[in-house]
Design a protein around this motif. Structure first.
Motif, PDB file in Angstrom:
ATOM      1  N   ILE B  66       0.875  -1.175   0.000  1.00  0.00           N
ATOM      2  CA  ILE B  66       0.000   0.000   0.000  1.00  0.00           C
ATOM      3  C   ILE B  66       0.911   1.223   0.000  1.00  0.00           C
ATOM      4  CG2 ILE B  66      -1.775   1.274   1.255  1.00  0.00           C
ATOM      5  CD1 ILE B  66      -2.722  -1.398   2.411  1.00  0.00           C
ATOM      6  N   ALA B  67       0.755   2.098  -1.019  1.00  0.00           N
ATOM      7  CA  ALA B  67       1.634   3.262  -1.132  1.00  0.00           C
ATOM      8  C   ALA B  67       1.336   4.253  -0.020  1.00  0.00           C
ATOM      9  CB  ALA B  67       1.427   3.921  -2.481  1.00  0.00           C
ATOM     10  N   GLU B  68       2.392   4.750   0.613  1.00  0.00           N
ATOM     11  CA  GLU B  68       2.189   5.803   1.604  1.00  0.00           C
ATOM     12  C   GLU B  68       1.847   7.113   0.913  1.00  0.00           C
ATOM     13  OE1 GLU B  68       4.528   5.318   5.511  1.00  0.00           O
ATOM     14  OE2 GLU B  68       5.957   4.806   3.952  1.00  0.00           O
ATOM     15  N   ASN B  69       2.416   7.305  -0.270  1.00  0.00           N
ATOM     16  CA  ASN B  69       2.149   8.495  -1.057  1.00  0.00           C
ATOM     17  C   ASN B  69       2.286   8.094  -2.527  1.00  0.00           C
ATOM     18  OD1 ASN B  69       2.139  10.915  -2.374  1.00  0.00           O
ATOM     19  ND2 ASN B  69       3.671  11.899  -1.055  1.00  0.00           N
ATOM     20  N   VAL B 148       0.349  -2.504  -6.346  1.00  0.00           N
ATOM     21  CA  VAL B 148       0.498  -1.469  -5.317  1.00  0.00           C
ATOM     22  C   VAL B 148      -0.829  -0.733  -5.205  1.00  0.00           C
ATOM     23  CG1 VAL B 148       1.711   0.626  -4.627  1.00  0.00           C
ATOM     24  CG2 VAL B 148       2.939  -1.175  -5.828  1.00  0.00           C
ATOM     25  N   LYS B 149      -1.329  -0.667  -3.994  1.00  0.00           N
ATOM     26  CA  LYS B 149      -2.601   0.006  -3.780  1.00  0.00           C
ATOM     27  C   LYS B 149      -2.364   1.483  -3.505  1.00  0.00           C
ATOM     28  CE  LYS B 149      -6.057  -1.928  -1.548  1.00  0.00           C
ATOM     29  NZ  LYS B 149      -7.493  -1.848  -1.198  1.00  0.00           N
ATOM     30  N   VAL B 150      -3.049   2.335  -4.264  1.00  0.00           N
ATOM     31  CA  VAL B 150      -2.993   3.777  -4.017  1.00  0.00           C
ATOM     32  C   VAL B 150      -4.377   4.166  -3.530  1.00  0.00           C
ATOM     33  CG1 VAL B 150      -2.605   6.041  -5.038  1.00  0.00           C
ATOM     34  CG2 VAL B 150      -1.309   4.066  -5.855  1.00  0.00           C
ATOM     35  N   THR B 151      -4.447   4.668  -2.307  1.00  0.00           N
ATOM     36  CA  THR B 151      -5.755   4.875  -1.700  1.00  0.00           C
ATOM     37  C   THR B 151      -5.815   6.251  -1.080  1.00  0.00           C
ATOM     38  OG1 THR B 151      -7.246   4.067   0.014  1.00  0.00           O
ATOM     39  CG2 THR B 151      -4.923   3.618   0.339  1.00  0.00           C
ATOM     40  N   ILE B 152      -6.986   6.855  -1.125  1.00  0.00           N
ATOM     41  CA  ILE B 152      -7.096   8.195  -0.546  1.00  0.00           C
ATOM     42  C   ILE B 152      -7.025   8.143   0.962  1.00  0.00           C
ATOM     43  CG2 ILE B 152      -9.619   8.108  -0.741  1.00  0.00           C
ATOM     44  CD1 ILE B 152      -9.253  11.292  -1.039  1.00  0.00           C
ATOM     45  N   GLY B 153      -7.445   7.056   1.528  1.00  0.00           N
ATOM     46  CA  GLY B 153      -7.387   7.026   2.981  1.00  0.00           C
ATOM     47  C   GLY B 153      -8.055   5.792   3.457  1.00  0.00           C
ATOM     48  N   GLY B 154      -7.818   5.445   4.682  1.00  0.00           N
ATOM     49  CA  GLY B 154      -8.351   4.181   5.122  1.00  0.00           C
ATOM     50  C   GLY B 154      -9.037   4.339   6.441  1.00  0.00           C
ATOM     51  N   CYS B 155      -8.832   3.359   7.222  1.00  0.00           N
ATOM     52  CA  CYS B 155      -9.543   3.270   8.451  1.00  0.00           C
ATOM     53  C   CYS B 155      -8.509   3.063   9.536  1.00  0.00           C
ATOM     54  CB  CYS B 155     -10.488   2.097   8.372  1.00  0.00           C
ATOM     55  SG  CYS B 155      -9.993   0.944   7.105  1.00  0.00           S
ATOM     56  N   GLY B 156      -8.917   3.232  10.744  1.00  0.00           N
ATOM     57  CA  GLY B 156      -7.953   3.063  11.833  1.00  0.00           C
ATOM     58  C   GLY B 156      -8.226   1.798  12.550  1.00  0.00           C
TER      59      GLY B 156
END
Lengths: 587, 156
Positions: B66-69, B148-156
């Motif tokens: 999962i890409a950090e950026n 590689v996953k590029v995601t706007i945001g996830g969950c905690g």
């Protein structure tokens, strides 16, 4: 309510009390069950690891209802990490209505809550821990914390983590890793580590600012070697790998996370070959399912003490010779792992997940005093009664839970938005039907360091693709691509979902305000706890306000809240919320 | 890899002569007419000339799950292959499956490089496969890929 003889026998079984004692035990009131009964355990080997994870700053006992829906990709459903309710009870052989059924499942939660009372609390945890230290010898016990400890309550937020570090020092935590800890920001994290008696370790946090001194250097010690019971124990730290995507980047700017399995393997080898340890432990915040993948891919780990996904797992799982345990959440349990390790080899172990039943385990008076002191500066605000709830307010479940719906209702009422997004975190609290809602409960649900609710515009097609993106974070068939939370909770929206469909094709029948979504229309969206606002336009800056203030004001206006547990999501490819392994249904 | 390890590796190279690989970035590649667009299929064909690249464990591709950026995704490629005068890795190519211009970087090597390895950062517009291709002196190609996953945001 009295604890019946039947209940008592179950309790004896949980705590490992011999059957002869149990069968001769007469029915006793809660107060008559002695500590001796509770602490019974088959001592094994030369040292003991005690384990907590995901306490989320709950230093006082609380109610915490486990999920009634825990859906995942078909290849994972019904396996440890994706078990709930009847499927969980069946998998682990729990007796209905027993203390362990109360702790581990949602079934009959409210009536059992009245019988067995609240869970956790540091004063009660301490009693169990001290008993182990006394019987095993203090020099043979190590207490490990898988993180998500500093955040989750009002007292944590207001003391910026300090109250919780004091609680950890009181409990005698030896080693920890982190996740939500990082949301206090890098500087505060360093200050809190100064105050902390425990060691903070992580092999997977590395500097990535090419202008900083720590570029491509480790930020924390990757591992520690401790001696207990004559054994050398190597403990490698693994903080939450996706901290910088799951939480705002600004808190950890310059630090890079990730799973980093190649360096993990190097440290395992280094501990074994150079340091000749007797036992290799990974203290992890990867999540239960991700750690099962870690065990498959990295060789030579003896034990993974997992965290993040909040699973209670009464029995360890063994993969590739690695024993994986996880100890629930919110301070509900302490995991006890007795290990026999010598000459570089683990020969035997014994594990028990001890439920911290606050009605059955006496509180340590020192701990009660400490909790009182830590709360004293904030009691006036935290104890304010905001209103009452008609139905149970709880957090968890894959798509919907009542306390989240209450927060969405509050946001939609104030912001006059079309859609409200509330994050699918797995921490929070439970308020029983008919009980008062305190300000403390609101902080237990949304006490974070970035509480602002943003209201902005988002086009329909963007909303649809965002939902698919979030769904893939939750339902990807490969645990390494999941982030270990639940679906975002949506106000003003209903939809259907086929979890087993391909990424980007799961969601259908998406309705906003009871009308089918118009992909070209611009909607007013409110959200908190994520970074959706960055995807939107026309942010209404004058409306930005903290979610806990919005929720407080709404409950006060309503006086009595009445949230139904009906939910807004139709699940197309499963018949029930807690499917069993290899099935789309509960049986 | 730790910086010190990297420096140590460099040090080994420096004992002989430092031979820098010649590098060309997508921007330098011959551009198609019009906008800067090159599909994965076309890029692959440009690299292999239509030959099949065989999936191989010798191509060690390291990218985050999962890409950090998404704007700066670290990519490391190491080829476990000899670097002798007669048998060596001629080039390493990095492609992306869904970027508008699929071709990220081409690194041309010679036996004097001692080791076939590159570390760079690529920009990913969305979740996709990253593909590393090793071009061998015998004219064959090896490859490895990872999503590689590029995601706007996830969950905690």
């Amino acid at each position: 309510m009295e604890i019946s003889r039947r209940d008592f026998m179950h309790i004896c079984a949980i705590f490992g009390l011999g059957a002869t004692t149990a069968s001769s035990a007469a029915p006793r009131a809660v107060s008559q069950i002695s500590l001796k009964d509770i602490n019974s355990f088959k001592d094994t080997g030369n040292f003991t690891l005690l384990h907590v994870c995901d306490m989320h700053a709950h230093i006082k006992p609380l109610y915490w209802r486990e999920p009634s829906t825990l859906i995942s990709a078909p290849n994972l459903v019904g396996t440890p990490g994706f078990l709930c309710g009847e499927a969980f009870a069946k998998h682990y052989g729990l007796e209905p209505s027993s203390l362990d059924a109360y702790f581990d499942t949602h079934i009959d939660f409210e009536s059992l809550a009245k019988k067995f009372g609240k869970m956790g609390g540091i004063a009660h945890i301490k009693t169990v821990v001290e008993h182990v230290r006394k019987t095993r010898g203090e020099e043979n016990v190590l207490f490990l914390d898988s993180g998500d400890t500093w955040q989750g309550t009002g007292v944590a937020l207001k003391s910026r983590g300090e109250a919780i570090v004091k609680a950890q020092n009181y409990l005698g935590i030896d080693v920890m890793v982190g996740h939500w800890e990082f949301t206090y920001g890098k500087e505060r994290v360093k200050e809190l580590i100064e105050m902390l008696d425990a060691k903070f370790i992580s092999q997977n946090v590395v500097g990535n600012d090419s202008f900083a001194d720590d570029y491509e250097e480790l930020i924390f010690e990757p591992y520690t070697i401790e001696e207990r019971g004559g054994a050398k124990i190597g403990i490698i730290g693994q903080s939450f790998p996706f901290t910088s995507t799951a939480n705002p980047k600004e808190f950890t700017q310059g630090w890079s996370f990730g799973l980093r399995l190649d360096t993990l393997q190097e440290y395992v080898d280094e501990l074994r070959e150079e340091h000749k340890v007797d036992c290799v432990v990974v203290l992890s915040h990867d999540g239960f399912s991700v750690d099962q993948e870690v065990a498959r891919k990295v060789n030579g780990i003896d034990f993974i003490l997992s965290g993040h996904t909040h699973d209670p797992s009464p029995k360890p799982i063994v993969i590739n010779g690695c024993v994986i345990v996880i100890a629930g959440s919110h301070g509900k349990y302490v995991g006890r792992l007795d290990i026999d390790a010598k000459d570089g080899k683990v020969r035997d172990y014994e594990y028990k997940l001890i439920p911290i039943a606050s009605k059955l385990i006496p509180a340590d008076p020192e701990g009660e005093k400490l909790v009182e002191e830590l709360y004293a500066p904030y009691n006036k605000e935290l104890n304010e009664v905001l209103g009452k709830t008609k139905n149970i307010l709880y957090k968890r479940d894959t798509f919907f839970s009542t306390f989240d719906q209450l927060i969405n209702d509050a946001i939609m009422d104030e912001m006059k938005c079309d859609i409200s997004f509330t994050p699918g975190y797995r921490w929070g609290t439970t308020v029983l039907a008919g009980e008062d809602i305190l300000m403390d409960n609101v902080y237990e649900m949304c006490g974070i360091t970035y509480p602002d609710v943003y209201t902005f515009e988002l086009k329909g097609d963007k909303i649809a693709s965002l939902l698919e993106d979030i769904a893939d974070n939750v339902f990807n068939a490969n645990p390494l691509y999941q982030q270990g939370g639940d679906m975002s909770r949506l106000g003003g929206v209903t939809y259907s979902i086929a979890v087993s469909n391909k990424a980007g094709e799961r969601i259908s029948n998406l309705m906003i305000g009871n009308k089918p979504i118009d992909l070209n229309k611009t909607y007013i969206v409110s959200s908190w706890g994520g970074n959706l606002q960055n995807a939107g336009t026309n942010l209404q800056e004058d409306k930005i306000r903290a979610v806990y203030d919005i929720t407080r004001d709404y409950i006060k206006r309503k006086k009595v809240v009445d949230v139904s547990n009906e939910g807004n999501v139709t699940l197309l490819d499963y018949d029930c919320g807690c499917p069993v392994e290899g099935s789309r249904s509960c049986s | 890899m730790q910086r010190r390890d990297f420096l140590r590796n460099l040090g080994v190279g420096a004992a002989g002569a430092v031979i820098l690989p010649s590098v060309s970035f997508a921007a330098d590649a011959p551009k198609p007419k019009g906008s800067n667009v090159l599909s994965y299929k076309d890029a692959l064909k440009a690299v292999t000339g239509g030959k099949t690249a065989e999936v191989s464990a010798k191509v060690n591709l390291k990218v985050p799950e999962i890409a950090e950026n998404g704007a700066v995704v670290p990519v490391t490629v190491e080829i476990d292959y000899p670097m002798t005068d007669s048998n060596y890795v001629k080039a390493i190519h990095v492609l992306t499956e869904k970027n508008a211009n699929s071709r990220c970087i081409d690194v041309h090597l010679s036996p004097a490089n001692g080791k076939a390895m590159l570390a760079t950062r690529v920009k990913l517009g969305e979740t996709q496969e990253i593909v590393a291709i090793a071009e061998l002196s015998n004219g064959t190609f090896l490859m490895a890929s990872q999503s590689v996953k590029v995601t706007i945001g996830g969950c905690g």
